[in-house]
Design an enzyme around this catalytic site. Structure first.
Site, PDB file in Angstrom:
ATOM      1  N   ASP A  11       0.853  -1.180   0.000  1.00 19.33           N
ATOM      2  CA  ASP A  11       0.000   0.000   0.000  1.00 19.33           C
ATOM      3  C   ASP A  11       0.895   1.239   0.000  1.00 19.33           C
ATOM      4  O   ASP A  11       2.047   1.183   0.441  1.00 19.33           O
ATOM      5  CB  ASP A  11      -0.883  -0.045   1.255  1.00 19.33           C
ATOM      6  CG  ASP A  11      -1.640   1.244   1.474  1.00 19.33           C
ATOM      7  OD1 ASP A  11      -2.410   1.631   0.581  1.00 19.33           O
ATOM      8  OD2 ASP A  11      -1.454   1.864   2.544  1.00 19.33           O
ATOM      9  N   ASP A  13       0.060   5.240   0.865  1.00 14.62           N
ATOM     10  CA  ASP A  13      -0.019   6.199   1.964  1.00 14.62           C
ATOM     11  C   ASP A  13      -0.216   5.487   3.301  1.00 14.62           C
ATOM     12  O   ASP A  13      -1.143   4.707   3.477  1.00 14.62           O
ATOM     13  CB  ASP A  13      -1.164   7.181   1.706  1.00 14.62           C
ATOM     14  CG  ASP A  13      -1.001   7.900   0.371  1.00 14.62           C
ATOM     15  OD1 ASP A  13       0.147   8.221   0.015  1.00 14.62           O
ATOM     16  OD2 ASP A  13      -2.015   8.129  -0.316  1.00 14.62           O
TER      17      ASP A  13
END
Length: 194
Positions: A11, A13
């Site tokens: 992922d 952020d």
């Protein structure tokens, strides 16, 4: 799948970079100091390192799709300075109920739906049962489950708060909980060597 490859999906952020809300300007984007070491460890161990991220700020009109490209260039440049490389980046600019076409779309690529993972699996001939998803949101754990991956949940970004305040309601548990991406990668690589 004989000869199929393995990957760690990461992922963006809150996992490989700081969580600052919608990154509406490249100057707001900050890569975690341990990110290059984590990705370099995957590169050295023969794992593909693939970024998967929702970027619904495009659909919401907060920024255009070109900014997503600028941010990802900043990320890859930072990793390269640390001797690391991502093998691919996949992102979803859509939102099912907000914005205008073509971005207002109930798509299969918005996490936790597995469209981005399936696209990467086809592009790279991946054995998804040998792959991992690393993220700081419960949705990343659900994505892993929906795509047939193992999941690592990190305590950076939203992770610590979600674990402490929301995990009682989780239907599924991650396979691994780690302080950050580097610790998660070390555990993943170590467990694959055993």
């Amino acid at each position: 799948m004989s000869g199929a490859r393995r990957a760690v999906f990461i992922d963006r952020d809150g996992t490989i970079s700081e969580e600052v809300g919608y990154v509406n300007h490249v100057s707001r984007y900050r890569v975690f100091p341990f990110a290059a070491e984590a990705v370099r460890a995957l590169n050295s161990a023969g794992w593909l390192a693939i970024l998967v991220t929702n970027q619904a700020g495009v659909a919401r009109g907060y920024f255009d799709e070109a900014l997503v490209g600028e941010v990802h260039k900043a990320l890859t440049d930072e990793l390269e300075r640390g001797g690391a490389r991502l093998d691919a980046i996949y992102y979803c600019p859509h939102h099912p109920t907000v914005g205008e076409p073509p971005y207002k779309l109930d798509c299969d690529c918005r996490k936790p739906r597995p469209g981005l993972i399936h696209r990467a699996a086809a592009d790279f001939h991946l054995d998804l049962a040998r792959c991992w998803m690393v993220g700081d949101r419960y949705g990343d754990t659900e994505l892993a489950r929906n795509a047939g991956l193992r999941s690592a949940f990190v305590l950076t970004g939203y992770g610590r708060g979600e674990l402490e305040h929301q995990s009682r309601a989780w239907r599924h548990r991650p396979d691994l909980v780690a302080e950050n991406l580097l610790e998660a990668v070390r555990e993943i690589v170590k467990s694959s060597d055993e």
